[in-house]
Design a protein around this motif. Structure first.
Motif, PDB file in Angstrom:
ATOM      1  N   UNK A   8       0.832  -1.213   0.000  1.00 23.10           N
ATOM      2  CA  UNK A   8       0.000   0.000   0.000  1.00 23.10           C
ATOM      3  C   UNK A   8       0.865   1.261   0.000  1.00 23.10           C
ATOM      4  N   UNK A   9       2.007   1.208   0.635  1.00 24.88           N
ATOM      5  CA  UNK A   9       2.911   2.360   0.641  1.00 24.88           C
ATOM      6  C   UNK A   9       3.594   2.506  -0.721  1.00 24.88           C
ATOM      7  N   UNK A  10       3.986   1.402  -1.321  1.00 26.43           N
ATOM      8  CA  UNK A  10       4.565   1.445  -2.669  1.00 26.43           C
ATOM      9  C   UNK A  10       3.557   2.043  -3.644  1.00 26.43           C
ATOM     10  N   UNK A  11       2.312   1.599  -3.548  1.00 25.25           N
ATOM     11  CA  UNK A  11       1.265   2.121  -4.431  1.00 25.25           C
ATOM     12  C   UNK A  11       1.062   3.618  -4.225  1.00 25.25           C
ATOM     13  N   UNK A  12       1.056   4.053  -2.963  1.00 23.27           N
ATOM     14  CA  UNK A  12       0.893   5.484  -2.658  1.00 23.27           C
ATOM     15  C   UNK A  12       2.075   6.282  -3.194  1.00 23.27           C
ATOM     16  N   UNK A  13       3.274   5.741  -3.078  1.00 25.34           N
ATOM     17  CA  UNK A  13       4.463   6.431  -3.596  1.00 25.34           C
ATOM     18  C   UNK A  13       4.403   6.557  -5.118  1.00 25.34           C
ATOM     19  N   UNK A  14       4.015   5.483  -5.782  1.00 24.48           N
ATOM     20  CA  UNK A  14       3.923   5.534  -7.245  1.00 24.48           C
ATOM     21  C   UNK A  14       2.840   6.513  -7.705  1.00 24.48           C
ATOM     22  N   UNK A  15       1.707   6.515  -7.019  1.00 22.63           N
ATOM     23  CA  UNK A  15       0.631   7.449  -7.363  1.00 22.63           C
ATOM     24  C   UNK A  15       1.064   8.888  -7.108  1.00 22.63           C
ATOM     25  N   UNK A  16       1.776   9.107  -6.026  1.00 24.65           N
ATOM     26  CA  UNK A  16       2.257  10.445  -5.700  1.00 24.65           C
ATOM     27  C   UNK A  16       3.271  10.916  -6.736  1.00 24.65           C
ATOM     28  N   UNK A  96      -1.681  11.677   1.110  1.00 28.82           N
ATOM     29  CA  UNK A  96      -1.931  10.230   1.239  1.00 28.82           C
ATOM     30  C   UNK A  96      -0.618   9.473   1.346  1.00 28.82           C
ATOM     31  N   UNK A  97       0.330   9.834   0.518  1.00 28.00           N
ATOM     32  CA  UNK A  97       1.623   9.171   0.532  1.00 28.00           C
ATOM     33  C   UNK A  97       2.355   9.413   1.843  1.00 28.00           C
ATOM     34  N   UNK A  98       2.314  10.634   2.322  1.00 26.57           N
ATOM     35  CA  UNK A  98       2.966  10.946   3.605  1.00 26.57           C
ATOM     36  C   UNK A  98       2.381  10.089   4.725  1.00 26.57           C
ATOM     37  N   UNK A  99       1.064   9.929   4.738  1.00 26.18           N
ATOM     38  CA  UNK A  99       0.418   9.114   5.769  1.00 26.18           C
ATOM     39  C   UNK A  99       0.887   7.652   5.684  1.00 26.18           C
TER      40      UNK A  99
END
Length: 106
Positions: A8-16, A96-99
């Protein structure tokens, strides 16, 4: 460690990273590009950090998550100052990514 723990963090980083790239490109098309210079620079820093963090997590390490969260917060704050849709969408992706990164770093 199973890298699914990081997904979920990888996905948030890629989206960011994608949102930051889009925001920077869109800022370059704004009428007053000079006014957007800080936003563009912050977008570029955040995009690169997010891609790096996603790669590190894919290898099973969360060591850069705290720094990624810090940069994402700064980018979200900067983009949040501007009314353009691309800036507001980027600010939301950064938050979102920071969270996610803060959870991973905890």
């Amino acid at each position: 460690m199973d890298t699914m723990h990081f997904q979920s963090c990888i996905d948030a980083c890629n989206a960011c990273a994608a949102a930051c790239d889009h925001c920077a490109a869109s800022c370059l098309r704004e009428e007053d590009v000079k006014m957007m210079a800080r936003c563009i620079a912050t977008d570029m820093d955040c995009s690169q950090m997010c891609r790096f963090a996603a790669g590190v997590m894919a290898r099973g390490s969360e060591h850069v998550c705290r720094l990624c969260a810090l940069i994402c917060r700064a980018c979200g704050d900067e983009c949040g100052k501007h009314d353009m849709d691309h800036c507001q969408q980027c600010a939301a992706a950064c938050r979102r990514c920071a969270e996610e990164c803060e959870k991973m770093a905890a």
